[in-house]
Design a protein around this motif. Structure first.
Motif, PDB file in Angstrom:
ATOM      1  N   PHE A 292      -4.102  -8.405   7.806  1.00  0.00           N
ATOM      2  CA  PHE A 292      -4.368  -6.983   7.566  1.00  0.00           C
ATOM      3  C   PHE A 292      -4.272  -6.177   8.865  1.00  0.00           C
ATOM      4  O   PHE A 292      -3.722  -5.071   8.866  1.00  0.00           O
ATOM      5  CB  PHE A 292      -5.759  -6.811   6.943  1.00  0.00           C
ATOM      6  N   VAL A 293      -4.795  -6.723   9.955  1.00  0.00           N
ATOM      7  CA  VAL A 293      -4.818  -5.993  11.229  1.00  0.00           C
ATOM      8  C   VAL A 293      -3.405  -5.816  11.786  1.00  0.00           C
ATOM      9  O   VAL A 293      -3.050  -4.735  12.276  1.00  0.00           O
ATOM     10  CB  VAL A 293      -5.711  -6.733  12.252  1.00  0.00           C
ATOM     11  N   TYR A 294      -2.587  -6.885  11.718  1.00  0.00           N
ATOM     12  CA  TYR A 294      -1.284  -6.848  12.366  1.00  0.00           C
ATOM     13  C   TYR A 294      -0.117  -6.563  11.419  1.00  0.00           C
ATOM     14  O   TYR A 294       0.967  -6.235  11.892  1.00  0.00           O
ATOM     15  CB  TYR A 294      -1.019  -8.176  13.081  1.00  0.00           C
ATOM     16  N   SER A 295      -0.326  -6.673  10.108  1.00  0.00           N
ATOM     17  CA  SER A 295       0.830  -6.576   9.217  1.00  0.00           C
ATOM     18  C   SER A 295       0.607  -5.693   7.998  1.00  0.00           C
ATOM     19  O   SER A 295       1.168  -4.599   7.909  1.00  0.00           O
ATOM     20  CB  SER A 295       1.238  -7.989   8.750  1.00  0.00           C
ATOM     21  N   LEU A 296      -0.210  -6.156   7.067  1.00  0.00           N
ATOM     22  CA  LEU A 296      -0.227  -5.595   5.714  1.00  0.00           C
ATOM     23  C   LEU A 296      -0.659  -4.141   5.647  1.00  0.00           C
ATOM     24  O   LEU A 296      -0.305  -3.445   4.692  1.00  0.00           O
ATOM     25  CB  LEU A 296      -1.135  -6.453   4.821  1.00  0.00           C
ATOM     26  N   LEU A 297      -1.417  -3.638   6.627  1.00  0.00           N
ATOM     27  CA  LEU A 297      -1.860  -2.251   6.609  1.00  0.00           C
ATOM     28  C   LEU A 297      -0.892  -1.314   7.328  1.00  0.00           C
ATOM     29  O   LEU A 297      -1.104  -0.103   7.337  1.00  0.00           O
ATOM     30  CB  LEU A 297      -3.257  -2.134   7.230  1.00  0.00           C
ATOM     31  N   ARG A 298       0.158  -1.871   7.924  1.00  0.00           N
ATOM     32  CA  ARG A 298       1.191  -1.035   8.528  1.00  0.00           C
ATOM     33  C   ARG A 298       2.119  -0.505   7.444  1.00  0.00           C
ATOM     34  O   ARG A 298       2.364  -1.173   6.431  1.00  0.00           O
ATOM     35  CB  ARG A 298       1.989  -1.839   9.558  1.00  0.00           C
TER      36      ARG A 298
END
Length: 337
Positions: A292-298
């Protein structure tokens, strides 16, 4: 099992399920989107996802079994292999986060020379170093029989059973955490604080232009002026929130476990067994938060995983409508007969 052990076992199950789903979704986004695959940071994210998935299917199930049965799950060979993997994967994931921060630093601080400084070849060299760095510690630990089941953490990890090797193990543990956790934390803080400095500088420039424009536009509606000022405030906070999340999750998840491991080396300070498992669960929670921090919320990943879900739902709806029409035709044929 006590109520604490039941709660910890339940937390482990939730962490495993969420980590598996989230990291598989990141992997699907990488395979589905050609744009993500073209980007250099995608290699670092792929390596981080690979580490998280292996941790989810190897170390976490054995820790869950250790919490439930209160003893070593499986034989010594399985435990040694999982302990070796856990040490390697934890270090590799930490260094992958440091590599991602270096990539962001170059992209923001040196935007004009980013494509010449961070190419696929450069990313591959960085990943090669992270693998060599990460595998060196478990190789040394395995050769000295410092891998086994640790009851304090209910997991297969670095563990010394021989009292005569205590001094060497203390030195090894200190060097290991210095060159994994502390090194990665220093890199994260240095790079992201530099990024934040540049982001704030650009925000100030945009703020000056915005205020000059608002002064010139005398007839502007008050609601438009308020929206501009609110966006100005959000812009200033956005970079701070992102960087605080990157550094904060790293410290929150890894620091309690690392500090507990170092305090454990002092025999004069007893450590509660429940706290040992809680600190281990916090370290495992990084496997859950990373996607979530590095990928999915971008935005790019959001668009990709939404496209994947819509495609799957559309295909399933087409299949269900085809089955419905087929059953309808069969019913008509039966009536005609």
């Amino acid at each position: 099992m006590s109520i604490w052990e039941v709660i910890l076992a339940f937390v482990m199950v939730v962490l495993m399920l969420v980590a598996l789903l989230a990291n598989v979704l990141v992997l699907m986004c990488f395979l589905y989107s050609a744009d993500i695959r073209k980007q250099v940071p995608g290699l670092f994210i792929l390596n981080l996802t690979f580490c998280n998935l292996l941790m989810t299917v190897s170390s976490m199930p054995l820790t869950l079994a250790g919490i439930i049965y209160k003893r070593q799950p499986g034989g010594d060979q399985i435990c040694h292999a999982v302990g070796f993997l856990e040490t390697f994967l934890t270090t590799n994931s930490m260094l992958s986060m440091a590599a991602l921060s270096i990539d962001r630093w170059i992209a923001v601080v040196f935007p004009l020379s980013y494509h010449s400084k961070m190419r696929y070849r450069d990313a591959a060299l960085i990943l090669s170093y992270t693998w060599l760095h990460s595998v060196s510690f478990p190789i040394v630990a395995a050769s000295l029989s410092w891998v086994g089941f640790h009851h304090l953490y209910a997991s297969c990890t670095l563990y010394n059973k021989r009292p005569e090797d205590r001094t060497q193990f203390v030195i090894f543990t200190g060097v290991f955490h210095t060159l994994s956790f502390l090194l990665s934390l220093i890199v994260l803080c240095f790079t992201y604080l530099k990024v934040l400095k540049v982001a704030r500088f650009h925000c100030k420039r945009i703020d000056v232009i915005t205020m000059q424009t608002l002064v010139l536009l005398v007839d502007i509606h008050p609601s438009v002026r308020e929206r501009c000022l609110e966006e100005q405030k959000r812009r200033r906070q956005r970079a701070t929130k992102k960087i605080s999340t990157f550094i904060g999750t790293f410290i929150l998840c890894f620091a309690p476990y690392v500090i507990t491991r170092l305090v454990e080396l002092s025999s004069s300070i007893p450590i509660n067994s429940h706290w040992g498992i809680i600190s281990k669960c916090l370290a495992y929670s990084k496997v859950v938060s990373d996607p979530f921090v590095y990928s999915l919320l971008r935005n790019q990943y959001k668009k990709t995983w939404k496209d994947i879900i819509n495609k799957i739902l559309k295909r399933s709806s087409i299949n269900s409508s085809a089955l419905t029409s087929e059953s309808h035709n069969r019913n008509i044929l039966q009536l005609n007969e």
